[in-house]
Design an enzyme around this catalytic site. Structure first.
Site, PDB file in Angstrom:
ATOM      1  N   PRO A  10       0.825  -1.147  -0.028  1.00  0.00           N
ATOM      2  CA  PRO A  10      -0.132   0.056   0.188  1.00  0.00           C
ATOM      3  C   PRO A  10       0.848   1.276   0.054  1.00  0.00           C
ATOM      4  CG  PRO A  10      -0.306  -1.047   2.088  1.00  0.00           C
ATOM      5  CD  PRO A  10       0.382  -2.024   1.031  1.00  0.00           C
ATOM      6  N   ASN A  11       0.359   2.162  -0.924  1.00  0.00           N
ATOM      7  CA  ASN A  11       0.811   3.544  -0.987  1.00  0.00           C
ATOM      8  C   ASN A  11       2.246   3.622  -1.658  1.00  0.00           C
ATOM      9  OD1 ASN A  11      -1.335   5.006   0.772  1.00  0.00           O
ATOM     10  ND2 ASN A  11      -0.371   3.718   2.224  1.00  0.00           N
ATOM     11  N   ARG A  18       5.213  11.071  -2.377  1.00  0.00           N
ATOM     12  CA  ARG A  18       4.763  10.910  -1.103  1.00  0.00           C
ATOM     13  C   ARG A  18       6.247  10.901  -0.084  1.00  0.00           C
ATOM     14  NH1 ARG A  18       4.746   4.637   1.368  1.00  0.00           N
ATOM     15  NH2 ARG A  18       3.750   5.177   3.171  1.00  0.00           N
ATOM     16  N   TYR A  23      11.342   8.486   1.583  1.00  0.00           N
ATOM     17  CA  TYR A  23      11.244   7.576   0.451  1.00  0.00           C
ATOM     18  C   TYR A  23      11.766   8.236  -0.870  1.00  0.00           C
ATOM     19  CZ  TYR A  23       7.763   5.660   3.600  1.00  0.00           C
ATOM     20  OH  TYR A  23       7.340   5.177   4.829  1.00  0.00           O
ATOM     21  N   ASN A  74       8.090  -5.402  -0.771  1.00  0.00           N
ATOM     22  CA  ASN A  74       7.913  -4.412   0.179  1.00  0.00           C
ATOM     23  C   ASN A  74       6.596  -3.883   0.808  1.00  0.00           C
ATOM     24  OD1 ASN A  74       7.674  -2.100   1.582  1.00  0.00           O
ATOM     25  ND2 ASN A  74       8.923  -0.668   0.338  1.00  0.00           N
ATOM     26  N   ALA A  77       3.182  -0.598   5.028  1.00  0.00           N
ATOM     27  CA  ALA A  77       2.413  -0.436   6.352  1.00  0.00           C
ATOM     28  C   ALA A  77       2.070  -2.114   6.845  1.00  0.00           C
ATOM     29  CB  ALA A  77       1.367   0.212   6.594  1.00  0.00           C
ATOM     30  N   GLU A  98      12.434  -9.422   2.137  1.00  0.00           N
ATOM     31  CA  GLU A  98      11.812  -8.061   2.441  1.00  0.00           C
ATOM     32  C   GLU A  98      12.423  -6.859   2.393  1.00  0.00           C
ATOM     33  OE1 GLU A  98       9.306  -8.251   6.372  1.00  0.00           O
ATOM     34  OE2 GLU A  98      10.260  -6.329   6.699  1.00  0.00           O
ATOM     35  N   HIS A 100      12.714  -2.514   2.417  1.00  0.00           N
ATOM     36  CA  HIS A 100      11.995  -1.164   2.355  1.00  0.00           C
ATOM     37  C   HIS A 100      13.102   0.060   2.132  1.00  0.00           C
ATOM     38  CE1 HIS A 100       9.156  -2.961   5.244  1.00  0.00           C
ATOM     39  NE2 HIS A 100      10.085  -3.652   5.640  1.00  0.00           N
ATOM     40  N   ARG A 107      12.861   5.074  12.809  1.00  0.00           N
ATOM     41  CA  ARG A 107      11.375   6.032  12.816  1.00  0.00           C
ATOM     42  C   ARG A 107      10.716   5.870  13.747  1.00  0.00           C
ATOM     43  NH1 ARG A 107       9.311   5.118   6.937  1.00  0.00           N
ATOM     44  NH2 ARG A 107       7.845   6.816   7.828  1.00  0.00           N
ATOM     45  N   ARG A 111       7.478   0.901  13.705  1.00  0.00           N
ATOM     46  CA  ARG A 111       7.788   0.572  12.504  1.00  0.00           C
ATOM     47  C   ARG A 111       8.956  -0.260  12.647  1.00  0.00           C
ATOM     48  NH1 ARG A 111       5.327   3.774   8.518  1.00  0.00           N
ATOM     49  NH2 ARG A 111       4.701   5.779   9.272  1.00  0.00           N
TER      50      ARG A 111
END
Ligand code: DQA
Length: 145
Positions: A10-11, A18, A23, A74, A77, A98, A100, A107, A111
């Site tokens: 998502p996102n 964003r 990012y 990735n 969230a 995985e 990121h 952060r 997270r």
């Protein structure tokens, strides 16, 4: 020749605009283009999938069985709370990496916990868009074995 599926949650379709401080400024299309170039220069086949929906991500993980050698994911969230994605990864035999963009350990407290990572063969976090290329290199080394 190996086959890799890159899944973004998502996102991540909004990369480029964003939260650029976390990012960066590259769009997902630009990142995918870099991954594609890496893949073709190493004789790897790569497909991309992005979804904002947990069930669709799970369906794609199931669909990958027998079709891909490695999944790079990735989970966005979902990383921090999707036991369903973790279980989907555990249910397939394919190694999953995985990824990121940001360093999730530097952060907000929430997270710093990934519920998905224990089901994966490894995690790459904090190298910006290069995290995907580092994951591709890891995938290449795993497939070479
Ligand atoms: C992210 C980190 C997550 O905490 C966040 O929810 C994202 C992006 C990353 O790539 O740094 O959507 O997975």
């Amino acid at each position: 020749m190996g086959r890799v599926l890159v899944v973004n949650g998502p996102n991540l379709n909004l990369l480029g605009s964003r939260e650029k401080d976390y990012y960066g400024t590259k769009t997902l299309e630009e990142i995918n283009e870099e991954v594609s170039k890496y893949a073709s220069s190493h004789n790897i086949e790569v497909d991309f999938f992005q979804s904002n929906h947990e069930g669709e991500i799970i369906d794609r993980i199931h669909f990958a069985r027998g079709k891909y050698d490695i999944i790079i994911i990735n989970p966005g969230a979902y990383t921090h709370y999707s036991i369903a994605i973790r279980d989907a990864i555990r249910a397939i035999e394919i190694p999953v990496i995985e990824v990121h963009l940001s360093n999730i350990y530097d952060r907000e407290e929430f997270r710093s916990k990934s519920v998905v990572a224990p089901a994966c063969c490894g995690q790459i976090s904090g190298f910006g868009s290069n995290s995907y290329l580092v994951a591709m290199e890891a995938a290449r080394l795993i497939m070479k074995k």
